[in-house]
Write an enzyme that holds these catalytic residues in place. Sequence first.
Site, PDB file in Angstrom:
ATOM      1  N   LYS A 158       0.851  -1.172   0.000  1.00 16.16           N
ATOM      2  CA  LYS A 158       0.000   0.000   0.000  1.00 16.16           C
ATOM      3  C   LYS A 158       0.889   1.225   0.000  1.00 16.16           C
ATOM      4  O   LYS A 158       1.935   1.223   0.652  1.00 16.16           O
ATOM      5  CB  LYS A 158      -0.854  -0.037   1.277  1.00 16.16           C
ATOM      6  CG  LYS A 158      -1.815   1.092   1.400  1.00 16.16           C
ATOM      7  CD  LYS A 158      -2.684   0.961   2.637  1.00 16.16           C
ATOM      8  CE  LYS A 158      -3.325   2.300   2.882  1.00 16.16           C
ATOM      9  NZ  LYS A 158      -4.244   2.348   3.972  1.00 16.16           N
TER      10      LYS A 158
ATOM     11  N   PRO B 169       4.576   8.270   1.071  1.00 17.41           N
ATOM     12  CA  PRO B 169       4.910   7.462  -0.111  1.00 17.41           C
ATOM     13  C   PRO B 169       6.341   6.910  -0.060  1.00 17.41           C
ATOM     14  O   PRO B 169       7.197   7.457   0.644  1.00 17.41           O
ATOM     15  CB  PRO B 169       4.766   8.469  -1.262  1.00 17.41           C
ATOM     16  CG  PRO B 169       3.880   9.551  -0.732  1.00 17.41           C
ATOM     17  CD  PRO B 169       4.173   9.635   0.739  1.00 17.41           C
ATOM     18  N   ASN B 170       6.566   5.867  -0.791  1.00 16.62           N
ATOM     19  CA  ASN B 170       7.892   5.253  -0.954  1.00 16.62           C
ATOM     20  C   ASN B 170       8.525   4.811   0.358  1.00 16.62           C
ATOM     21  O   ASN B 170       9.743   4.782   0.501  1.00 16.62           O
ATOM     22  CB  ASN B 170       8.864   6.208  -1.677  1.00 16.62           C
ATOM     23  CG  ASN B 170       8.293   6.645  -3.000  1.00 16.62           C
ATOM     24  OD1 ASN B 170       7.760   5.809  -3.739  1.00 16.62           O
ATOM     25  ND2 ASN B 170       8.359   7.926  -3.296  1.00 16.62           N
ATOM     26  N   ARG B 171       7.692   4.514   1.322  1.00 13.33           N
ATOM     27  CA  ARG B 171       8.164   4.032   2.636  1.00 13.33           C
ATOM     28  C   ARG B 171       8.991   5.073   3.389  1.00 13.33           C
ATOM     29  O   ARG B 171       9.681   4.758   4.339  1.00 13.33           O
ATOM     30  CB  ARG B 171       8.970   2.731   2.512  1.00 13.33           C
ATOM     31  CG  ARG B 171       8.181   1.566   1.923  1.00 13.33           C
ATOM     32  CD  ARG B 171       7.091   1.112   2.917  1.00 13.33           C
ATOM     33  NE  ARG B 171       6.269   0.029   2.399  1.00 13.33           N
ATOM     34  CZ  ARG B 171       5.060   0.179   1.844  1.00 13.33           C
ATOM     35  NH1 ARG B 171       4.537   1.380   1.678  1.00 13.33           N
ATOM     36  NH2 ARG B 171       4.368  -0.865   1.461  1.00 13.33           N
ATOM     37  N   LEU B 172       8.922   6.330   2.926  1.00 12.27           N
ATOM     38  CA  LEU B 172       9.646   7.385   3.636  1.00 12.27           C
ATOM     39  C   LEU B 172       8.686   8.062   4.615  1.00 12.27           C
ATOM     40  O   LEU B 172       8.337   9.240   4.484  1.00 12.27           O
ATOM     41  CB  LEU B 172      10.249   8.385   2.643  1.00 12.27           C
ATOM     42  CG  LEU B 172      11.342   7.784   1.753  1.00 12.27           C
ATOM     43  CD1 LEU B 172      11.953   8.859   0.846  1.00 12.27           C
ATOM     44  CD2 LEU B 172      12.447   7.146   2.600  1.00 12.27           C
TER      45      LEU B 172
END
Length: 215
Positions: free
Chosen positions: A10, A191-194
Amino acid sequence: MQKDLSGYRKSYEKSALLEDRISNNPMQLFQTWFYEVEESNGIDEPNAMTVSTIGLDGFPKSRVVLLKKYTHEGFIFYTNYNSEKGKAIEENPKVCISFFWPNLERQVIIKGNAGKLAKNLSDGYFESRPDGSKLGALVSDQSKVIASREVLERKLRELEKEYADKEISRPEHWGGYLVKPASMEFWQGRPNRLHDRIRYSLTNGVDWKMERLAP
Ligand SMILES: Cc1cc2nc3c(=O)[nH]c(=O)nc-3n(C[C@H](O)[C@H](O)[C@H](O)COP(=O)(O)O)c2cc1C
């Protein structure tokens, strides 16, 4: 038996947690977040939280309880003082509380010290409960092994008779805990696991230090 769950993926995109837009006081931020969760109407029990304790057997144990109040002092929940968690807290009052509000992509993790709430406050809350819940607190030796469900049902019937026209007062073994936070960590999915992670730690018993943690 096995099931591969690696396809669950997700992207978190709903919000951000930026230092210059948030309070220096984590209880303020908690209040804002809690309000937003309530407003979102997307969580059935926004006050459900996971409380973890270190048990007498040395294992951590987590379970869900309901947050019944928060104040500038901390977080209050009610339970049976003789339960597994009650005994754990008696031995080691250091606990961890966490909330996960998936619809807002948020998590809050609180480390703190739990102490029994003043008796008059527990009395007040007990008094506000419906009779069925009051009797439930009397019926259940929470966390004890019991022979069957029938044991509970029978005891409830007995107590219903006993208290038919008597006031049900709070049993000594049931009451609240106030968890005073030592650190509070807020996680906002990005977003982008950041993801954004901001941790507040109490430095000298009064001041909160704010730090950003790597996701
Ligand atoms: C949504 C939900 C709310 C719960 N609320 C409470 C609560 O407020 N107090 C409580 O003692 N147990 C509550 N429970 C039950 C606890 O999770 C747990 O089973 C119980 O407190 C015994 O835990 P222990 O044996 O580790 O002490 C709740 C469970 C769920 C799933």
